[in-house]
Structure formats: structure tokens, C-alpha cells
Design an enzyme around this catalytic site. Sequence first.
Site, PDB file in Angstrom:
ATOM      1  N   SER A 111      -6.625   3.773   3.211  1.00  0.00           N
ATOM      2  CA  SER A 111      -5.928   2.851   2.309  1.00  0.00           C
ATOM      3  C   SER A 111      -6.935   2.012   1.522  1.00  0.00           C
ATOM      4  O   SER A 111      -6.786   0.797   1.367  1.00  0.00           O
ATOM      5  CB  SER A 111      -4.976   1.932   3.092  1.00  0.00           C
ATOM      6  OG  SER A 111      -4.126   1.221   2.223  1.00  0.00           O
TER       7      SER A 111
ATOM      8  N   SER B 188       0.793  -1.236   0.000  1.00  0.00           N
ATOM      9  CA  SER B 188       0.000   0.000   0.000  1.00  0.00           C
ATOM     10  C   SER B 188       0.820   1.277   0.000  1.00  0.00           C
ATOM     11  O   SER B 188       0.248   2.367  -0.145  1.00  0.00           O
ATOM     12  CB  SER B 188      -0.962   0.002   1.190  1.00  0.00           C
ATOM     13  OG  SER B 188      -2.081  -0.817   0.922  1.00  0.00           O
TER      14      SER B 188
ATOM     15  N   LYS C  22       0.244   3.747  -2.766  1.00  0.00           N
ATOM     16  CA  LYS C  22      -0.789   4.788  -2.776  1.00  0.00           C
ATOM     17  C   LYS C  22      -0.212   6.200  -2.654  1.00  0.00           C
ATOM     18  O   LYS C  22      -0.876   7.171  -3.024  1.00  0.00           O
ATOM     19  CB  LYS C  22      -1.807   4.507  -1.673  1.00  0.00           C
ATOM     20  CG  LYS C  22      -2.615   3.224  -1.911  1.00  0.00           C
ATOM     21  CD  LYS C  22      -3.615   2.973  -0.792  1.00  0.00           C
ATOM     22  CE  LYS C  22      -4.515   1.785  -1.098  1.00  0.00           C
ATOM     23  NZ  LYS C  22      -3.817   0.492  -0.978  1.00  0.00           N
TER      24      LYS C  22
END
Length: 218
Positions: free
Chosen positions: A139, A82, A85
Site C-alpha cells: 500500500s 487505500s 489503490k
Amino acid sequence: MIAESLFLMLGALSFRPDVAQAASLPTLPVARYVAPVYRAPVRRPSTAVGVATTGKAAMLMDGKSGAVLFARNSDTAYPIASLTKLMTAMVTLDAQLPMDETLVITKEDEPPASEGKPVLTGGETLTRHQVLQALLVGSVNTAGNALARTYPGGTGAFIAAMNAKAQEIGLDTAEFHDPTGLNPENVASAQDVAHLLQRALSYEEIREITKHDEAEIK
């Protein structure tokens, strides 16, 4: 004669009150400006800076100067999940698209069922700013997919822009294949991740959103 002398003495006292008053005032210290002394961070052993990690790779960097204080296997690329991102957010903001534009979430944006129940589902409407909030605070994978899909040229163009941005800012080992990090082929070294975070925090919008540990999206 005595009267004249007395008159002169009284006149001197009457017309020079500042002398008596000045003598009674305390002496004040004079302030002086002392310029601050900047000392650059010094690299020390991991035990000296409190680093304890079992990770395969790590880097501790001073956010202001960029000085590396600790590093372990920091040049080898690993899946970054993640952390992807952060790049998704930067590419979205670089495009200077209207942040108040309404985006409609589609089934295409939802992650695979194996990832669990989606936070955002097909048919929901949010502004691009709200989708960015969901991406950075929660997230939310659906948010990353929606931002990429609504980018000029679609998801393919968005991923190309992610890799171009990586090269632009000197992330030599970084590769991006999706906007969420679910793809294990999204990789970068610890050094590149540190520089990615440093660059992401130079965006006012990212700093503002990530100050919060939760966001209410209506």
C-alpha cells in the site's frame, strides 16, 4: 463309446476356460455420475453469518454469485482511503503499458512529510511491475503516484481514467481525486466497494500479486 464320451467332456472343459473363470470373478458395482446441485446463497440476519461490525456502512457479498448476504447503510458514500489503490491497479493494467519498463521514482511521487518516511524515495528505479507490487502488497503511496505520473497524459489523465472506469463498471457513488486514497474526497459506498473488489479480482495480475502478504523488491 466311453472313450468318445470322455474325449468330448475333456474337450468341453479344455476349450471353455472362460466359463470357470467368469464364475469365480466377484461382481463389481457400477459407478453412476450424479450432477452437483447448486444452491444460491441465502440472505440471513447478521447474527447468522457471523457479522459483527461497528462500521457506519458494510456489505457482505458472495464473491461468486454476487448475492448480497448482509448490508448496512450500503448506499451511502464514505472516504475509502487505500481501497482507492484497487482502482489505480486496474487503470494501470487496462492501459497495457510494458510491465518491464523501468520507472524512475521522483520527489514529486513522494507523499507529504506528514505521512511519515516514504518507502520509495526519489531516484530509485523499479519496473512498472515492481511498482504495482509495492502498491498492492505494501500500500505504498509513492507507488500510486508514480504509476499515475507515468500514465499517458500524466496524473490528470490517470485520475480521469479512474472516474471513467468507475462509471463503466457501475460504481454510481464513487469519486476519485488522487491515485493513493490520501485525498478524503475519494469516496464510494460499501456496495460500490464490494463491486470494485469483485472486479479487481477478475484481473489475473491483481490476483497473483495479492496472494502474497509481502514482496521483496530489488
